[in-house]
Scaffold this active site. Structure first.
Site, PDB file in Angstrom:
ATOM      1  N   LYS A  29       0.907  -1.139  -0.044  1.00 30.04           N
ATOM      2  CA  LYS A  29      -0.011  -0.163  -0.009  1.00 30.04           C
ATOM      3  C   LYS A  29       0.788   1.109   0.023  1.00 30.04           C
ATOM      4  CE  LYS A  29      -0.373  -0.216   5.125  1.00 30.04           C
ATOM      5  NZ  LYS A  29      -0.948  -0.642   6.187  1.00 30.04           N
ATOM      6  N   HIS A  43      -6.126  -7.074  12.608  1.00 26.06           N
ATOM      7  CA  HIS A  43      -4.818  -6.300  12.804  1.00 26.06           C
ATOM      8  C   HIS A  43      -4.493  -5.960  14.167  1.00 26.06           C
ATOM      9  CE1 HIS A  43      -1.793  -3.913  10.830  1.00 26.06           C
ATOM     10  NE2 HIS A  43      -2.427  -2.609  11.073  1.00 26.06           N
ATOM     11  N   ARG A  73       1.806 -10.942   7.050  1.00 31.12           N
ATOM     12  CA  ARG A  73       1.158  -9.874   6.311  1.00 31.12           C
ATOM     13  C   ARG A  73       2.312  -8.718   6.542  1.00 31.12           C
ATOM     14  NH1 ARG A  73      -3.949  -9.489   8.402  1.00 31.12           N
ATOM     15  NH2 ARG A  73      -3.476  -7.622   9.388  1.00 31.12           N
ATOM     16  N   TYR A  95      15.941  31.095   5.731  1.00 34.24           N
ATOM     17  CA  TYR A  95      14.716  31.838   6.254  1.00 34.24           C
ATOM     18  C   TYR A  95      14.735  31.905   7.649  1.00 34.24           C
ATOM     19  CZ  TYR A  95      12.476  31.058   1.787  1.00 34.24           C
ATOM     20  OH  TYR A  95      12.129  30.962   0.527  1.00 34.24           O
ATOM     21  N   CYS A 152      14.315  24.383   3.637  1.00 32.80           N
ATOM     22  CA  CYS A 152      13.653  25.231   2.498  1.00 32.80           C
ATOM     23  C   CYS A 152      12.659  24.271   1.761  1.00 32.80           C
ATOM     24  CB  CYS A 152      14.299  26.081   1.629  1.00 32.80           C
ATOM     25  SG  CYS A 152      15.378  27.415   2.388  1.00 32.80           S
ATOM     26  N   ASP A 194      12.569  23.527  -1.662  1.00 33.58           N
ATOM     27  CA  ASP A 194      13.557  22.480  -2.442  1.00 33.58           C
ATOM     28  C   ASP A 194      15.126  22.653  -2.009  1.00 33.58           C
ATOM     29  OD1 ASP A 194      11.183  23.016  -4.114  1.00 33.58           O
ATOM     30  OD2 ASP A 194      11.907  25.087  -4.725  1.00 33.58           O
TER      31      ASP A 194
HETATM   32  C1  LIG Z   1      -0.307  -1.525   6.697  1.00 31.77           C
HETATM   33  C2  LIG Z   1      -0.712  -2.821   7.384  1.00 31.77           C
HETATM   34  C3  LIG Z   1      -0.182  -3.855   7.462  1.00 31.77           C
HETATM   35  C4  LIG Z   1       1.523  -3.946   7.524  1.00 31.77           C
HETATM   36  O1  LIG Z   1       1.942  -3.380   8.872  1.00 31.77           O
HETATM   37  P1  LIG Z   1       3.452  -3.352   9.063  1.00 31.77           P
HETATM   38  O2  LIG Z   1       3.511  -2.651  10.284  1.00 31.77           O
HETATM   39  O3  LIG Z   1       4.089  -2.366   8.223  1.00 31.77           O
HETATM   40  O4  LIG Z   1       4.274  -4.687   9.053  1.00 31.77           O
HETATM   41  C5  LIG Z   1      -0.610  -5.266   7.751  1.00 31.77           C
HETATM   42  N1  LIG Z   1      -1.907  -5.257   7.803  1.00 31.77           N
HETATM   43  C6  LIG Z   1      -2.539  -4.303   7.607  1.00 31.77           C
HETATM   44  C7  LIG Z   1      -4.371  -4.508   7.804  1.00 31.77           C
HETATM   45  C8  LIG Z   1      -2.380  -3.023   7.409  1.00 31.77           C
HETATM   46  O5  LIG Z   1      -2.993  -1.931   7.317  1.00 31.77           O
END
Ligand SMILES: *Cc1c(COP(=O)(O)O)cnc(C)c1O
Length: 389
Positions: free
Chosen positions: A39, A171, A231, A272, A319, A321
């Site tokens: 992602k 999660h 994951r 700046y 800055c 850039d």
């Molecule tokens: C982003 C995400 C992960 C990965 O998380 P990490 O901490 O980068 O390993 C796994 N599962 C879900 C649902 C996420 O949103």
């Protein structure tokens, strides 16, 4: 690399990525599948090249946050299974089916929408059921008094026409943090998740093909959570303490070059806001790397970049850039020389700590005008710029 490219670039080391991938697979063992989280443009590394590499390495699944991210992969030749972790509008269900994209289902209302859209289209949408076990973000609530209701809702979703419930997942909120409280919380989340999945499977009379929950923290700290598939995201890219513990390699190195150098007398104000004043004769270099490239402005007067002659502190405000660095006493560093913003010689973890954030935010903030240069075994294999050229 042509000299026109030598403004500021992120070297993406695909050899490091495959090294990390193989190490994680060694850790999880043969039967556990691997979902690479790509992602947010693969955490700023460029989703297409990262996905292509993971596909070649034999990863089983990819995770993205939206249908746009999923379509980017499909349009660029990624054929492996892809799960969308976030919501997709029901008007887009036909595209999900057409392009064989798996969708997370997070509540009864969404399940009904996806089901009716799939039936109307005349296809079957592959879904993974999301259980909220304590992150309090997306997913069916199944905690305490909600348990029976949650199970009912999930079983209903699994039985809806037009949906194929391939997987179930949750999660973790604190699997990556130390301490008794965090491990109790994580173990509670894990137990609840398994209780929910078991109860749903009993009611359905069949098992989910994929039960998964292990993000980076859980993959490393809680091997019992590996289940059918892990994951990990940040672990794969080689940042943070867990990556370090496994001896993984950082995939991205941010580099720039010194564009100009000037000598200023003592008592000269820099940049700046005049927040820095030279205390002696100073040799100040300008680097074409500013907050529009992803250099957090809060690092002004605090961070140091790495040169061939050691750390060079940032002087004055960063800055949009450009930024100024102090090259006093570093006669060997000249115009055109490469400096490392972060990478193996200047850890991103330190930079993140100094900026009051986490490595995730720094790699995600690398902007589209920064060239991504893909390396394999030390050679440039591909280069990409995301401007509308
Ligand atoms: C982003 C995400 C992960 C990965 O998380 P990490 O901490 O980068 O390993 C796994 N599962 C879900 C649902 C996420 O949103």
């Amino acid at each position: 690399m042509k000299s026109t490219l030598r403004r500021t670039w992120a070297e993406i080391d695909l050899s490091a990525l495959s090294y990390n991938y193989n190490k994680i697979r060694e850790l999880t063992g043969g039967d556990v599948k691997f979902m690479g989280v790509v992602k947010a443009d693969a955490y700023g590394h460029g989703a297409v090249m990262i996905a292509r590499t993971l596909q070649e390495l034999g990863a089983d699944y990819l995770a993205v946050s939206s249908i746009d991210e999923a379509m980017e992969l499909r349009y660029n030749g990624i054929t492996m299974p892809v799960l969308i972790l976030g919501h997709t509008p029901m008007e887009q269900v036909d595209r999900l089916i057409c392009f064989n994209i798996t969708q997370a289902v997070t509540c009864e209302a969404k399940a009904r929408e996806y089901s009716s859209a799939a039936v109307e289209y005349g296809g079957t949408l592959k879904v993974h059921i999301k259980v909220d076990t304590g992150m309090s973000r997306l997913g069916y609530i199944c905690e305490g008094d909600y348990f029976e209701h949650g199970i009912r809702g999930i079983v209903d979703a699994c039985n809806m026409p037009g949906l194929d419930a391939e997987g179930i997942f949750t999660h973790f909120a604190v699997s990556d943090e130390d301490g008794e409280e965090c491990s109790r919380y994580t173990e509670h989340q894990f137990k609840l998740f398994n209780d929910v999945a078991d109860a749903v499977e009993r009611e359905r009379g069949c098992n989910f093909r994929l039960r998964h929950c292990a993000n980076t923290g859980a993959t490393v700290n809680y091997p019992q959570t590996h289940l059918d598939m892990v994951r990990p995201g940040i672990l794969l890219y080689g940042y943070g303490e867990h990556a370090k513990a496994l001896g993984l390699r950082p995939v991205m190195t941010m580099k720039t070059t010194v564009s100009t150098i000037k000598i200023y007398p003592a008592d000269t104000k820099i940049s700046y806001g005049l927040t820095y004043t030279t205390d002696e004769t100073a040799r100040i270099g300008v680097i074409p790397y500013g907050y529009a490239d992803g250099f957090f402005r809060c690092l002004s007067n605090r961070y140091s970049v790495m040169t061939s002659e050691g750390a060079a502190p940032v002087r004055g405000r960063i800055c949009m850039d450009m930024s100024m660095i102090d090259l006093t006493g570093k006669p060997g560093v000249g115009v055109g020389d490469v400096v490392e913003i972060f990478g193996p010689d200047n850890p991103i973890e330190e930079m993140a700590k100094m900026a009051g954030t986490i490595p995730y935010e720094i790699v995600c903030a690398v902007s589209k005008r920064v060239h991504r240069i893909y390396m394999s075994d030390g050679n440039v294999v591909y280069s990409e710029v995301m401007l509308r050229l």
